[in-house]
Design a protein around this motif. Sequence first.
Motif, PDB file in Angstrom:
ATOM      1  N   ASN A  41       0.857  -1.208   0.020  1.00  0.00           N
ATOM      2  CA  ASN A  41      -0.027  -0.018  -0.090  1.00  0.00           C
ATOM      3  C   ASN A  41       0.932   1.322   0.112  1.00  0.00           C
ATOM      4  O   ASN A  41       1.915   1.156  -0.095  1.00  0.00           O
ATOM      5  N   ARG A  42       0.355   2.415   0.203  1.00  0.00           N
ATOM      6  CA  ARG A  42       1.145   3.755   0.046  1.00  0.00           C
ATOM      7  C   ARG A  42       2.207   3.777   1.098  1.00  0.00           C
ATOM      8  O   ARG A  42       3.077   4.138   0.758  1.00  0.00           O
ATOM      9  N   ALA A  43       1.886   3.653   2.326  1.00  0.00           N
ATOM     10  CA  ALA A  43       2.631   3.586   3.701  1.00  0.00           C
ATOM     11  C   ALA A  43       3.964   2.484   3.309  1.00  0.00           C
ATOM     12  O   ALA A  43       5.169   2.570   3.359  1.00  0.00           O
ATOM     13  N   GLN A  44       3.419   1.221   2.740  1.00  0.00           N
ATOM     14  CA  GLN A  44       4.599   0.189   2.669  1.00  0.00           C
ATOM     15  C   GLN A  44       5.687   0.499   1.376  1.00  0.00           C
ATOM     16  O   GLN A  44       6.719   0.249   1.673  1.00  0.00           O
ATOM     17  N   LYS A  53       3.772   5.588  13.444  1.00  0.00           N
ATOM     18  CA  LYS A  53       2.577   5.468  12.395  1.00  0.00           C
ATOM     19  C   LYS A  53       1.328   5.612  13.227  1.00  0.00           C
ATOM     20  O   LYS A  53       1.153   5.494  14.498  1.00  0.00           O
ATOM     21  N   ALA A  54       0.256   5.677  12.198  1.00  0.00           N
ATOM     22  CA  ALA A  54      -1.303   5.371  12.714  1.00  0.00           C
ATOM     23  C   ALA A  54      -1.479   4.090  12.868  1.00  0.00           C
ATOM     24  O   ALA A  54      -0.648   3.088  12.343  1.00  0.00           O
ATOM     25  N   ARG A  55      -2.391   3.541  13.437  1.00  0.00           N
ATOM     26  CA  ARG A  55      -2.691   2.120  13.517  1.00  0.00           C
ATOM     27  C   ARG A  55      -3.080   1.365  12.194  1.00  0.00           C
ATOM     28  O   ARG A  55      -3.804   2.158  11.394  1.00  0.00           O
ATOM     29  N   GLN A  56      -2.650   0.247  12.228  1.00  0.00           N
ATOM     30  CA  GLN A  56      -3.224  -0.584  11.021  1.00  0.00           C
ATOM     31  C   GLN A  56      -2.961  -0.115   9.898  1.00  0.00           C
ATOM     32  O   GLN A  56      -3.542   0.010   8.716  1.00  0.00           O
ATOM     33  N   MET A  57      -1.422   0.240   9.713  1.00  0.00           N
ATOM     34  CA  MET A  57      -0.995   0.633   8.371  1.00  0.00           C
ATOM     35  C   MET A  57      -0.307  -0.219   7.709  1.00  0.00           C
ATOM     36  O   MET A  57       0.194  -0.224   6.332  1.00  0.00           O
ATOM     37  N   GLY A  58      -0.067  -1.495   8.050  1.00  0.00           N
ATOM     38  CA  GLY A  58       0.535  -2.672   7.701  1.00  0.00           C
ATOM     39  C   GLY A  58       2.043  -2.478   7.511  1.00  0.00           C
ATOM     40  O   GLY A  58       2.770  -3.259   6.742  1.00  0.00           O
ATOM     41  N   ILE A  59       2.683  -1.738   8.493  1.00  0.00           N
ATOM     42  CA  ILE A  59       3.790  -1.763   8.440  1.00  0.00           C
ATOM     43  C   ILE A  59       4.882  -2.992   8.965  1.00  0.00           C
ATOM     44  O   ILE A  59       5.836  -3.280   8.540  1.00  0.00           O
ATOM     45  N   THR A  60       4.156  -3.312  10.181  1.00  0.00           N
ATOM     46  CA  THR A  60       4.715  -4.613  10.729  1.00  0.00           C
ATOM     47  C   THR A  60       4.724  -5.630   9.706  1.00  0.00           C
ATOM     48  O   THR A  60       5.785  -6.403   9.632  1.00  0.00           O
ATOM     49  N   THR A  61       3.682  -5.988   9.035  1.00  0.00           N
ATOM     50  CA  THR A  61       3.713  -7.051   8.095  1.00  0.00           C
ATOM     51  C   THR A  61       4.860  -6.766   6.757  1.00  0.00           C
ATOM     52  O   THR A  61       5.455  -7.775   6.522  1.00  0.00           O
ATOM     53  N   TRP A  62       4.966  -5.358   6.362  1.00  0.00           N
ATOM     54  CA  TRP A  62       5.765  -5.061   5.545  1.00  0.00           C
ATOM     55  C   TRP A  62       7.339  -5.484   5.915  1.00  0.00           C
ATOM     56  O   TRP A  62       8.088  -5.918   5.164  1.00  0.00           O
ATOM     57  N   LEU A  92      -7.030  16.177   1.743  1.00  0.00           N
ATOM     58  CA  LEU A  92      -8.007  14.990   2.107  1.00  0.00           C
ATOM     59  C   LEU A  92      -9.431  15.187   1.576  1.00  0.00           C
ATOM     60  O   LEU A  92      -9.837  16.497   1.055  1.00  0.00           O
ATOM     61  N   SER A  93     -10.207  14.311   1.194  1.00  0.00           N
ATOM     62  CA  SER A  93     -11.603  14.253   0.579  1.00  0.00           C
ATOM     63  C   SER A  93     -12.585  14.394   1.845  1.00  0.00           C
ATOM     64  O   SER A  93     -12.185  14.486   3.123  1.00  0.00           O
ATOM     65  N   ASP A  94     -13.725  14.785   1.562  1.00  0.00           N
ATOM     66  CA  ASP A  94     -14.960  15.030   2.163  1.00  0.00           C
ATOM     67  C   ASP A  94     -14.992  13.613   2.967  1.00  0.00           C
ATOM     68  O   ASP A  94     -15.520  13.824   4.137  1.00  0.00           O
ATOM     69  N   GLY A  95     -14.818  12.438   2.442  1.00  0.00           N
ATOM     70  CA  GLY A  95     -15.123  11.256   3.136  1.00  0.00           C
ATOM     71  C   GLY A  95     -14.349  11.032   4.416  1.00  0.00           C
ATOM     72  O   GLY A  95     -14.161  10.488   5.255  1.00  0.00           O
ATOM     73  N   GLN A  96     -12.719  11.616   4.150  1.00  0.00           N
ATOM     74  CA  GLN A  96     -11.903  11.229   4.949  1.00  0.00           C
ATOM     75  C   GLN A  96     -12.321  12.165   6.090  1.00  0.00           C
ATOM     76  O   GLN A  96     -12.023  11.908   7.300  1.00  0.00           O
ATOM     77  N   ILE A  97     -12.718  13.374   6.019  1.00  0.00           N
ATOM     78  CA  ILE A  97     -12.897  14.428   7.085  1.00  0.00           C
ATOM     79  C   ILE A  97     -14.347  13.762   7.918  1.00  0.00           C
ATOM     80  O   ILE A  97     -14.204  13.774   9.029  1.00  0.00           O
ATOM     81  N   VAL A  98     -15.101  13.149   7.244  1.00  0.00           N
ATOM     82  CA  VAL A  98     -16.278  12.384   7.933  1.00  0.00           C
ATOM     83  C   VAL A  98     -15.901  11.459   8.800  1.00  0.00           C
ATOM     84  O   VAL A  98     -15.949  10.907   9.824  1.00  0.00           O
ATOM     85  N   TYR A  99     -14.763  10.572   8.174  1.00  0.00           N
ATOM     86  CA  TYR A  99     -14.108   9.454   9.078  1.00  0.00           C
ATOM     87  C   TYR A  99     -13.448  10.039  10.119  1.00  0.00           C
ATOM     88  O   TYR A  99     -13.264   9.571  11.202  1.00  0.00           O
ATOM     89  N   ARG A 100     -12.781  11.169   9.910  1.00  0.00           N
ATOM     90  CA  ARG A 100     -11.831  11.898  10.970  1.00  0.00           C
ATOM     91  C   ARG A 100     -12.980  12.173  12.196  1.00  0.00           C
ATOM     92  O   ARG A 100     -12.482  12.099  13.391  1.00  0.00           O
ATOM     93  N   TRP A 156      -4.329   9.107   7.176  1.00  0.00           N
ATOM     94  CA  TRP A 156      -5.158   9.083   5.986  1.00  0.00           C
ATOM     95  C   TRP A 156      -4.435   8.274   4.630  1.00  0.00           C
ATOM     96  O   TRP A 156      -4.872   8.379   3.427  1.00  0.00           O
ATOM     97  N   TRP A 157      -3.154   7.901   5.262  1.00  0.00           N
ATOM     98  CA  TRP A 157      -2.494   7.179   3.870  1.00  0.00           C
ATOM     99  C   TRP A 157      -3.195   5.913   3.835  1.00  0.00           C
ATOM    100  O   TRP A 157      -2.746   5.108   2.801  1.00  0.00           O
ATOM    101  N   GLU A 158      -3.742   5.444   4.639  1.00  0.00           N
ATOM    102  CA  GLU A 158      -4.755   4.191   4.604  1.00  0.00           C
ATOM    103  C   GLU A 158      -6.090   4.374   3.796  1.00  0.00           C
ATOM    104  O   GLU A 158      -6.801   5.055   4.373  1.00  0.00           O
ATOM    105  N   GLU A 159      -6.052   3.769   2.622  1.00  0.00           N
ATOM    106  CA  GLU A 159      -7.117   4.106   1.697  1.00  0.00           C
ATOM    107  C   GLU A 159      -8.833   3.710   2.356  1.00  0.00           C
ATOM    108  O   GLU A 159      -9.623   4.193   1.960  1.00  0.00           O
TER     109      GLU A 159
END
Length: 518
Positions: free
Chosen positions: A60-63, A78-87, A266-274, A237-240
Amino acid sequence: MQGSGAVEKKSSEQEDVEVLLGCGESLRKRVRRQQVCELLIRSLLKIRNKEGRLIRLLPNRAQKEFSTRFSGRSIVLKARQMGITTWVAAQFFVSTITKRGTLTVLVAHDQQSAQEIFRIVHRFWENLPKRLRKGALRTSRANVRQLVFPALDSEYRVETAADPDAGRGLTIQNLHGSEVARWPGDAAGTLASLRAAVTPKGEVVLESTARGAVGCFYNEWQRAKDTGYKQHFFPWWWEEMYTQSCVMGLQNLSAEERELKDRHGLSDGQIVYRREILASFLGLAKQEFAEDAESCFLLSGECMFDAEAIEKRLAECSGGGVFQPSPQDKVTVWGPPLPGREYIIGVDSAGGGSDGDYACAEVIDRATGLQCAELHGHMTPEELARRVAQLGRKYNNGLLVVESNNQGREVLAYFRTKHSYDNVFADKPGVGFLTTWRSKPDVVAAMRSAISEVPESLNSLQLLRELRTFVLGKSGLGEAAAGTHDDCVMAMGIALRVRELTAGKHRGLMTASLPAQN
């Protein structure tokens, strides 16, 4: 026939070993804009996605960003669940199966996490081509969180930081510390023991979400530049997947939301998620879903200063602001000396030496209180005296205010002998500024006034970070939270306090200005 088959099998296995070792020699080289390591991960390794389906591990983007900017010494916030541990686990797994005699050790913060991560790593192996699993990458041990590859004399093992003997007696080529901020017990001691086992050319990755502005990971992050670690920061927000549907455009954006949208796209959808994040996680939102590398380190304890003003100023300075620091040796300059201006230089000598606490000198403009320069680093009393004298001469023979406690007396002695300087502040008990239970509250109050009333006068990230972790101690006086420092805070506070005491006085009268202190 049986003997011939055995020879053929051995030849095929040896051929695969040679191919793997050939790949291992060029893992960091690029082929068509991708590192060989990333190409091997994409083609060989599989994971289970959030829906439980077995898929190829595509970054993904962060990886991908981490892979591109990877350094042999890396620390990841990192923020949580970005996949860095796996990568990181995947990168080191590939290194383990392509280099002879490689030991990779992944250290998780608890038993459950260790088991979950080992399942991921074991899945890498069990989904390799059958020819490799039965030949070059067959295992002699695949239990107790270990994968041993005898054909390569290599091993991948997963440990927990709860084990004080983790890594003891080993020679490690790859060390992966996962969720270091959550390591229990003496995390710094555990990490020091593990790092001591890493070979000089070995690779180390420390990664974690934040957990308080104290502790092992926080300290590692703050001093990364001193220790040679490359910093990687990945906001939520790097996690899609971190977005929500937004049928109608948002009309009621706050100033903070509008600034985030403009700065980071950021998109409107990301602001709603925030908004949902803030509502669900309350005070932990900034920690779990990091937006910057400062505010995600939540403060532990009762901060003595205006935390909101500190965070705002940190964001301004982190973003570049109007100041462009120019490091020269151990000095950072924001405002050069101007003809006719008077300056005050507060000095905290700390413990001195390369193994002691940091020493610090803060230069302020006497008329405005503006922070002009900062000297910060490990220094012996003599080196500190020499550097401070040089700094004072540069700033128009500024008034040196040295905390006279402990090593400060030795620093002051050098001003009378080897590094002569004639404009040194003296209180009534003697030369220098004596910090006591009576004078310290006034120093803290002067610092509090600056951050609350004129935060724009403070330019140092190091100072601002220390202000965040300067808390109310058991004695009722301010002090650095456990695992943090207050050298810059005390140096600046002393300079600001003496500025108050000498207000309206002529330069020649700026000594013997304090009342006697008991």
